[in-house]
Design a protein around this motif. Structure first.
Motif, PDB file in Angstrom:
ATOM      1  N   LEU A   1       4.245   4.639  10.697  1.00 30.17           N
ATOM      2  CA  LEU A   1       4.900   4.539  12.000  1.00 30.17           C
ATOM      3  C   LEU A   1       4.141   3.597  12.931  1.00 30.17           C
ATOM      4  O   LEU A   1       4.744   2.844  13.699  1.00 30.17           O
ATOM      5  CB  LEU A   1       5.006   5.931  12.639  1.00 30.17           C
ATOM      6  N   ILE A   2       2.807   3.639  12.859  1.00 31.31           N
ATOM      7  CA  ILE A   2       1.983   2.744  13.682  1.00 31.31           C
ATOM      8  C   ILE A   2       2.226   1.290  13.287  1.00 31.31           C
ATOM      9  O   ILE A   2       2.397   0.411  14.142  1.00 31.31           O
ATOM     10  CB  ILE A   2       0.493   3.098  13.548  1.00 31.31           C
ATOM     11  N   LEU A   3       2.258   1.049  11.972  1.00 29.27           N
ATOM     12  CA  LEU A   3       2.523  -0.306  11.485  1.00 29.27           C
ATOM     13  C   LEU A   3       3.927  -0.759  11.872  1.00 29.27           C
ATOM     14  O   LEU A   3       4.133  -1.928  12.235  1.00 29.27           O
ATOM     15  CB  LEU A   3       2.337  -0.363   9.971  1.00 29.27           C
ATOM     16  N   ASN A   4       4.877   0.160  11.796  1.00 29.08           N
ATOM     17  CA  ASN A   4       6.244  -0.166  12.229  1.00 29.08           C
ATOM     18  C   ASN A   4       6.262  -0.587  13.697  1.00 29.08           C
ATOM     19  O   ASN A   4       6.950  -1.547  14.076  1.00 29.08           O
ATOM     20  CB  ASN A   4       7.172   1.035  12.035  1.00 29.08           C
ATOM     21  N   GLY A   5       5.500   0.137  14.508  1.00 28.27           N
ATOM     22  CA  GLY A   5       5.431  -0.187  15.931  1.00 28.27           C
ATOM     23  C   GLY A   5       4.875  -1.586  16.165  1.00 28.27           C
ATOM     24  O   GLY A   5       5.392  -2.347  17.004  1.00 28.27           O
TER      25      GLY A   5
ATOM     26  N   MET B   1       0.815  -1.219   0.000  1.00 31.53           N
ATOM     27  CA  MET B   1       0.000   0.000   0.000  1.00 31.53           C
ATOM     28  C   MET B   1       0.849   1.270   0.000  1.00 31.53           C
ATOM     29  O   MET B   1       0.316   2.377   0.065  1.00 31.53           O
ATOM     30  CB  MET B   1      -0.937  -0.001   1.208  1.00 31.53           C
ATOM     31  N   HIS B   2       2.178   1.121  -0.044  1.00 34.65           N
ATOM     32  CA  HIS B   2       3.103   2.263  -0.116  1.00 34.65           C
ATOM     33  C   HIS B   2       2.869   3.249   1.031  1.00 34.65           C
ATOM     34  O   HIS B   2       2.802   4.464   0.826  1.00 34.65           O
ATOM     35  CB  HIS B   2       2.957   2.990  -1.458  1.00 34.65           C
ATOM     36  N   THR B   3       2.757   2.716   2.242  1.00 35.48           N
ATOM     37  CA  THR B   3       2.451   3.586   3.379  1.00 35.48           C
ATOM     38  C   THR B   3       3.614   4.520   3.732  1.00 35.48           C
ATOM     39  O   THR B   3       3.389   5.621   4.229  1.00 35.48           O
ATOM     40  CB  THR B   3       2.102   2.738   4.622  1.00 35.48           C
ATOM     41  N   LYS B   4       4.836   4.088   3.489  1.00 37.55           N
ATOM     42  CA  LYS B   4       5.988   4.927   3.831  1.00 37.55           C
ATOM     43  C   LYS B   4       5.972   6.230   3.042  1.00 37.55           C
ATOM     44  O   LYS B   4       6.271   7.305   3.596  1.00 37.55           O
ATOM     45  CB  LYS B   4       7.286   4.169   3.553  1.00 37.55           C
ATOM     46  N   GLU B   5       5.594   6.153   1.764  1.00 35.18           N
ATOM     47  CA  GLU B   5       5.578   7.347   0.918  1.00 35.18           C
ATOM     48  C   GLU B   5       4.281   8.142   1.059  1.00 35.18           C
ATOM     49  O   GLU B   5       4.315   9.387   1.102  1.00 35.18           O
ATOM     50  CB  GLU B   5       5.746   6.949  -0.561  1.00 35.18           C
ATOM     51  N   ASP B   6       3.143   7.438   1.149  1.00 33.77           N
ATOM     52  CA  ASP B   6       1.839   8.115   1.077  1.00 33.77           C
ATOM     53  C   ASP B   6       1.205   8.387   2.437  1.00 33.77           C
ATOM     54  O   ASP B   6       0.409   9.325   2.573  1.00 33.77           O
ATOM     55  CB  ASP B   6       0.862   7.281   0.231  1.00 33.77           C
TER      56      ASP B   6
ATOM     57  N   PRO C   1       2.890   8.446   5.997  1.00 37.58           N
ATOM     58  CA  PRO C   1       4.017   8.249   6.932  1.00 37.58           C
ATOM     59  C   PRO C   1       3.603   8.050   8.387  1.00 37.58           C
ATOM     60  O   PRO C   1       4.245   7.280   9.111  1.00 37.58           O
ATOM     61  CB  PRO C   1       4.845   9.526   6.755  1.00 37.58           C
ATOM     62  N   ARG C   2       2.541   8.715   8.841  1.00 38.34           N
ATOM     63  CA  ARG C   2       2.123   8.563  10.240  1.00 38.34           C
ATOM     64  C   ARG C   2       1.539   7.172  10.479  1.00 38.34           C
ATOM     65  O   ARG C   2       1.835   6.534  11.495  1.00 38.34           O
ATOM     66  CB  ARG C   2       1.101   9.640  10.605  1.00 38.34           C
ATOM     67  N   LEU C   3       0.727   6.714   9.562  1.00 36.72           N
ATOM     68  CA  LEU C   3       0.178   5.370   9.678  1.00 36.72           C
ATOM     69  C   LEU C   3       1.284   4.327   9.538  1.00 36.72           C
ATOM     70  O   LEU C   3       1.240   3.268  10.172  1.00 36.72           O
ATOM     71  CB  LEU C   3      -0.894   5.134   8.608  1.00 36.72           C
TER      72      LEU C   3
END
Length: 208
Positions: free
Chosen positions: A114-118, A103-108, A110-112
């Motif tokens: 970070l949640i997924l990274n957590g 879903m390209h969350t890192k580019e589109d 970024p705040r979400l």
């Protein structure tokens, strides 16, 4: 309840189940091989995460259903029931990594992202809980974490879908079936429902 089988009927039942198990594990293997070819040809990270996710889920189902476990242990090594938490954690980790990449969350977003990274970091650190705590505590934490993660995870995917991300649309629909597949497997292994042919077939169809 106990069920009495005539010899012929029992043989037919076992043969039918063996065929379904073959379809289950064969389908998982074919899908992994197919995505490995896509990974090699495209070098897209999403395929790597998806293959790892499928491998983790397949390992979990192999250990949970116990089909072929005796033959595996005779050929390779003995598997402890307590080890089942590891493929569950790995499936969580690679599912999140796949979602982020797909879903390209890192580019589109970024705040979400970070949640997924957590969530992925917590799942990774939780792999060590089984070494320092009892299986019961590890299993309870695993279940509790996933119960908290799932609505958050689905909420993030749905939000990204509503922002117009086409990939998130398909991902959200796929995870509805995924939840269905894991739910019927959990119900069957907890003996809430019988382990029928529908469960054996429905679980991989939902998960895949």
């Amino acid at each position: 309840p106990l069920t009495m089988w005539a010899e012929r009927g029992f043989v037919e039942k076992v043969a039918s189940e063996e065929f379904l198990y073959g379809v289950l594990y064969g389908g998982m293997c074919i899908l992994m091989i197919y995505n490995l070819f896509l990974l090699i040809s495209t070098r897209e990270a999403s395929y790597f995460y998806y293959v790892c996710y499928l491998l983790s889920v397949s390992t979990f189902m192999f250990m949970e259903l116990g089909h072929g476990l005796v033959q595996f242990e005779d050929l390779f090594w003995e598997i402890d029931r307590e080890d089942i938490v590891y493929p569950i954690w790995f499936s969580v980790i690679f599912s999140i990594l796949f979602a982020k990449s797909f879903m390209h969350t890192k580019e589109d977003h970024p705040r979400l992202n970070l949640i997924l990274n957590g969530g992925a970091i917590i799942a990774f650190l939780s792999l060590g809980i089984n070494f320092i705590e009892s299986y019961d505590i590890s299993a309870v934490w695993n279940s509790s974490f996933n119960l908290l993660l799932m609505p958050t995870y689905m909420g993030i995917v749905f939000y990204i879908y509503m922002t117009g991300n086409v990939n998130a649309k398909y991902f959200f629909i796929a995870w509805i079936f995924n939840i269905f597949g894991f739910s019927i497997l959990a119900a069957a292994t907890s003996k809430v429902i019988p382990m029928t042919s529908f469960v054996i077939v429905g679980t991989p169809v939902g998960i895949l």
